[in-house]
Design an enzyme around this catalytic site. Structure first.
Site, PDB file in Angstrom:
ATOM      1  N   HIS A   1     -25.116  -2.490  -3.436  1.00  0.00           N
ATOM      2  CA  HIS A   1     -26.095  -2.356  -4.515  1.00  0.00           C
ATOM      3  C   HIS A   1     -26.721  -3.700  -4.863  1.00  0.00           C
ATOM      4  CE1 HIS A   1     -25.069   1.809  -5.467  1.00  0.00           C
ATOM      5  NE2 HIS A   1     -23.811   1.473  -5.241  1.00  0.00           N
TER       6      HIS A   1
ATOM      7  N   CYS B   1     -17.844  16.962  17.582  1.00  0.00           N
ATOM      8  CA  CYS B   1     -16.758  17.937  17.781  1.00  0.00           C
ATOM      9  C   CYS B   1     -15.591  17.657  16.854  1.00  0.00           C
ATOM     10  CB  CYS B   1     -16.322  18.008  19.247  1.00  0.00           C
ATOM     11  SG  CYS B   1     -14.934  16.961  19.713  1.00  0.00           S
TER      12      CYS B   1
ATOM     13  N   GLU C   1       0.858  -1.189   0.000  1.00  0.00           N
ATOM     14  CA  GLU C   1       0.000   0.000   0.000  1.00  0.00           C
ATOM     15  C   GLU C   1       0.890   1.234   0.000  1.00  0.00           C
ATOM     16  OE1 GLU C   1      -3.203   0.954  -0.321  1.00  0.00           O
ATOM     17  OE2 GLU C   1      -2.367   2.950  -0.005  1.00  0.00           O
TER      18      GLU C   1
ATOM     19  N   ARG D   1     -13.620   7.886  -8.060  1.00  0.00           N
ATOM     20  CA  ARG D   1     -13.957   6.578  -8.615  1.00  0.00           C
ATOM     21  C   ARG D   1     -12.912   6.229  -9.681  1.00  0.00           C
ATOM     22  NH1 ARG D   1     -18.168  10.231  -8.969  1.00  0.00           N
ATOM     23  NH2 ARG D   1     -20.170   9.764  -8.015  1.00  0.00           N
TER      24      ARG D   1
ATOM     25  N   LYS E   1     -24.951   7.290 -10.728  1.00  0.00           N
ATOM     26  CA  LYS E   1     -26.265   7.006 -10.171  1.00  0.00           C
ATOM     27  C   LYS E   1     -26.925   8.228  -9.548  1.00  0.00           C
ATOM     28  CE  LYS E   1     -24.875   2.237  -9.326  1.00  0.00           C
ATOM     29  NZ  LYS E   1     -23.406   2.281  -9.207  1.00  0.00           N
TER      30      LYS E   1
END
Lengths: 418, 476
Positions: free
Chosen positions: B49, B437, B31, B310, B249
């Site tokens: 979905h 907060c 990563e 995306r 969408k």
């Protein structure tokens, strides 16, 4: 279940003053529950002076002001539980709390005083567009980093909002060698104390830009700059006035919100303007035996007034616990009008045998106006004021002799007049 | 040398790592950021979905419907909150009523169960806070909500517990492939593997290109959101979509599994794949379009706003499989919505590919596909809390007041496999700093705890890795 006569939630200036007053009035078993490591609340990080001028007649730092009350608490048999977080208070006055020593505690109290203080309004509520870089923090968080932890949270600073903590931090950061580039205030006036604007900005040549706000933050990792813009009278940014300012830190001092989550849980009604509980002249909420004082009730300008207010709550709780509240009760509401935003207390028992002081703030800057108190359609008092500002709390007194003349349909109104 | 190096610890990479961790293979999960779930996974709608959007017969449709069906079991095993709240696509005109029928037909063809069209009356009975202008809706009872980063964190924890090596701050700068292996030149040095799985999100085309595969083109499509306070979290019960357009969408209004209300996203193609700034115009669009379906949505209740990117592939189709240009590269690219929903199915799909590549790989005897539930003090009864503090007093110290998060939970988050290393990592794992907060009170305490547990000074602690340090030098 443990039993106490009085549970005070919060060991800052409000909680300590309330507990001490209740003790003085004869309440036996009192406990203060404090979530931090020490008593004193936010005063512990307010190392600047300016505290105590009204109450002690001398100028103290925050920790010094707190220390006077901490010492007094230690001289009594008031119990103190630090590192203790209250999870709930119910309307039967059962207080549930946790800490590392006792674990989960449940206390049945005869009376409860809520003194949790307030918190700073965060960025999310402001909806500033831009990146999520580090270096964006409330002024109070920055104050803790500098004054308690001893680390600099930034070197080139823009401050949004001219609340008192922001003003104090402008000076503090400058003294620590940071460059405070500008303080932007959305409104056409500052919400801070005049003395703080003079002593913290003017004396250091830090510009205060009124009717100006931050519209965007820049920098992917650490903050690299902000875009500021002037706003119109609807507080909307004016296109064409945008200006980029390079900075690594954006401090927010954009308002304080009373911390009333416990209050709400207990089913206590809040005032929509103060965001604190609706209280009577003894600072008792709509739930009998639960009182509130200090910044959890209304955001104060000076701690001296917090102390005075909390002593009233302490005395009120004592009378309730000791059964001295036998007087007949007839409540009437206090009504803020024309320029006066709110009044605490929101209701007054006209059978009260003592003078009642009404505290309030105005909604804008006024010059050469009068503060008028009208009782039952008659002018009780009308005081000339050279200047009235939202940053400073005002008060007026309703003498007991006047209260004695009132009935349940009477009115008390306070307003700003020419 | 690793058997497999997975590049990218988003939901696709982490779920894949978990699926592959059952085999006796040496696997690394790389990563480039300081934590898992830092890209598209961190900032999306969190919707499971149902599967009526994707084109009939597409891989996207298959993965979506299968992933949706797998999600309840997957989240149960990983102890991640999931709620089957159902979704509604709301129509506002006769034309949109017709469009819903085509969505219904496509959904049926994709194998989505229980879909049906609701009349205006049925709709408003189900969701009284919807606009009276609504004319009908497509109801998908199988849709749900899940916290995308919590799912990813849990999957990564599970993978690491099963032997996957998680290497953070590891950005791939160059790729060299020879007959035996593929070598990744990274910011953590050279890493050799027999095969590389490309789960690099918006950067998956760049990684493929470095490996000699120029067939993928990914556009970063920006979406801006508001997160509203829990006090308005029950404004709607279902996920409320508007009719989709070419750009996605549309603006949705949905409860989140944590009880907030999420509103967004916009859709705007941008060039800079690391630009996650919100914009005034984008946030204004969210405000403007959200009230079309739910008039009472008021962004004054916002506790924060954010942007996600995306990873949009030109064909709007998942690109999953062995690269035609480099047989040591397995792509999992173009994973945009419904990528979160599809993640369990994508992981299984890649697992099948890996099984074909390593036919002799055996299953570990001690493989455990679950993750133990983290302590959640705020969800406990007083009796449970009392017991917990007796065992470990760190659970008696509340650090985050708004969300009631204890020091014990924060320490757990740091010590967990692939645990938190920065303030935002603690926040995502525990919710400390996520309340009203927004870390005003607890932020500095979290910094202290991180420094103590990681054995460093507080000015080395970052908000989210890189140069996002919170503090500079000591005061004078």
């Amino acid at each position: 279940m443990i039993n106490y006569d009085l549970v005070v939630v919060g060991g800052g200036p409000a909680g300590m003053a309330a507990a001490l007053k209740a003790k003085e009035c004869g309440v036996e078993k009192i406990v203060i529950l404090e979530r931090a490591e020490t008593l004193g609340g936010i005063l512990e990080q307010c190392i600047h002076t300016g505290f105590g001028l009204h109450y002690f007649g001398e100028e103290l730092s925050g920790p010094e002001y707190a220390a006077r009350f901490i010492d007094l608490v230690k001289e009594t048999d008031i119990d103190v539980k630090i590192n203790t977080m209250v999870l709930s208070v119910n309307d039967d006055k059962v207080v549930t709390a946790v800490n590392t020593v006792d674990g989960l505690i449940q206390i049945q109290a005869k009376a409860v005083i809520l003194a949790m203080g307030c918190r700073e309004r965060p960025r999310g509520a402001l909806q500033i567009a831009g990146t999520r870089a580090s270096g964006i923090m409330t002024a109070g968080t920055a104050q803790k980093y500098v004054n308690i932890d001893g680390y600099m949270p930034g070197k080139k600073v823009v401050i949004l909002g001219s609340g008192d903590i922001g003003l104090i931090m402008a000076r503090r950061m400058t003294l620590e060698g940071a460059e405070v580039k500008v303080v932007c205030e959305l409104m056409p006036f500052s919400g801070g104390l005049t003395r703080n604007i003079v002593q913290c900005l003017d004396d250091f040549g830090i510009p205060l830009r009124l009717s100006t706000t931050v519209i965007e933050t820049h920098g992917k990792e650490r903050l690299e700059g902000v875009t500021i813009a002037q706003v119109d009278n609807k507080l909307q940014p004016i296109p064409g006035t945008e200006e980029y300012i390079e900075c690594d830190t954006l401090m927010l001092s954009v308002g304080l919100i009373p911390e009333n989550e416990l209050t709400k849980q207990a089913g206590i009604e809040l005032d929509r303007i103060t965001n604190g509980a609706v209280v009577n002249e003894m600072r008792e909420t709509e739930v009998e035996g639960i009182f509130a004082c200090g910044n959890v009730l209304q955001v104060h300008d000076l701690v001296d007034y917090v102390t005075l207010e909390s002593q009233i709550a302490g005395e009120g709780a004592a009378r309730y616990i000791l059964g001295k509240n036998t007087d007949e009760k007839v409540y009437i509401n206090t009504t803020p009008e024309n320029g006066v935003r709110y009044i605490v207390p929101q209701k007054v028992n006209i059978k009260s045998k003592e003078d009642v002081k009404l505290y309030f703030r105005v909604g804008a800057i006024y010059k050469n106006k009068k503060l008028t108190v009208e009782v039952d359609g008659n002018i009780l008092s009308s005081k000339k004021k050279v200047k009235l500002a939202p940053g400073e709390m005002e008060n007026v007194v309703i003498p007991a002799s006047v209260l004695a003349t009132l009935n349940k349909n009477s009115t008390i109104k306070v307003r700003v007049e020419d | 040398m690793y058997d497999i190096a997975i590049v990218g610890a988003g939901v696709t990479g982490a779920m894949t790592a978990r699926a592959l961790s059952k085999y006796n293979l040496k696997i690394a999960l790389l990563e480039k950021c300081n934590d898992v779930a830092m890209g598209a996974t961190k900032a999306n709608s969190g919707i499971v979905h149902a599967g009526f959007d994707a084109a009939e017969g597409s891989l996207m449709a298959k993965m979506n419907v299968k992933g949706c069906a797998m999600m309840p079991e997957t989240t149960k095993k990983l102890n991640v909150p999931y709620k089957n709240n159902g979704s509604l696509v709301v129509a506002f005109s006769q034309e949109e009523d017709e469009h819903l029928k085509s969505l219904l037909a496509r959904g049926k063809a994709n194998g989505v169960p229980e879909l049906k069209i609701l009349s205006k009356e049925e709709l408003l009975k189900l969701e009284p806070n919807l606009s009276n202008e609504a004319t009908s809706a497509l109801y998908a009872p199988t849709a749900g909500i899940v916290c995308p980063y919590e799912l990813t964190i849990a999957a990564a924890e599970c993978a690491v517990s099963n032997g996957v090596e998680f290497i953070r701050n590891c950005e791939v700068k160059a790729v060299n492939t020879d007959a035996e292996k593929i070598t990744l030149e990274t910011t953590q040095g050279a890493i050799e593997a027999k095969y590389v799985i490309n789960a690099a999100g918006v950067f998956s085309d760049d990684l493929a290109r470095m490996a000699g595969d120029d067939t993928i083109s990914i556009t970063a499509r920006k979406g801006e959101y508001f997160m509203l306070d829990r006090s308005v979290g029950d404004t709607v019960k279902h996920t409320i979509f508007q009719c989709p357009s070419k750009m996605g969408k549309g603006i949705l209004v949905s409860p989140t599994v944590d009880g907030n209300l999420i509103v967004g996203p916009t859709a705007e193609d941008i060039d800079d794949k690391s630009n996650v700034a919100t914009t005034n115009s984008g946030l204004n669009d969210v405000r403007k379009y959200a009230v079309k379906s739910v008039p009472s949505v008021n962004t004054r209740n916002a506790i924060t706003s954010f942007t996600g990117l995306r990873a949009h592939a030109a064909a709007h189709e998942f690109i999953i499989g062995i690269s035609e240009k480099n047989s040591r590269l397995i792509n999992a690219a173009g994973i945009e919505s419904p990528g979160l929903t599809s993640a369990p199915a994508i992981a299984e799909y890649i697992e099948d590919i890996v099984k074909r590549i390593f036919p002799d790989a055996t299953v570990k005897a001690d493989y455990d596909d679950t993750r133990k539930a983290p302590v959640r003090f705020r969800h406990m009864t007083d009796e449970e809390r009392a017991e917990l503090i007796k065992k470990n007093s760190a659970y008696g110290r509340i650090i985050c007041r708004c969300e009631t998060i204890t020091e014990g939970e924060i320490i757990d988050a740091i010590k967990a496999p692939a645990g938190a290393r920065d303030v935002d990592g603690v926040k995502r794992r525990t919710r400390a700093g996520m309340g009203r907060c927004q870390g005003g009170f607890c932020g500095s305490k979290v910094v202290e705890i991180l420094a103590r547990e990681l054995g460093c000074s507080i000015n080395e602690i970052t908000k989210f890795g890189g140069n996002s340090n919170i503090l500079f030098d000591k005061t004078k």
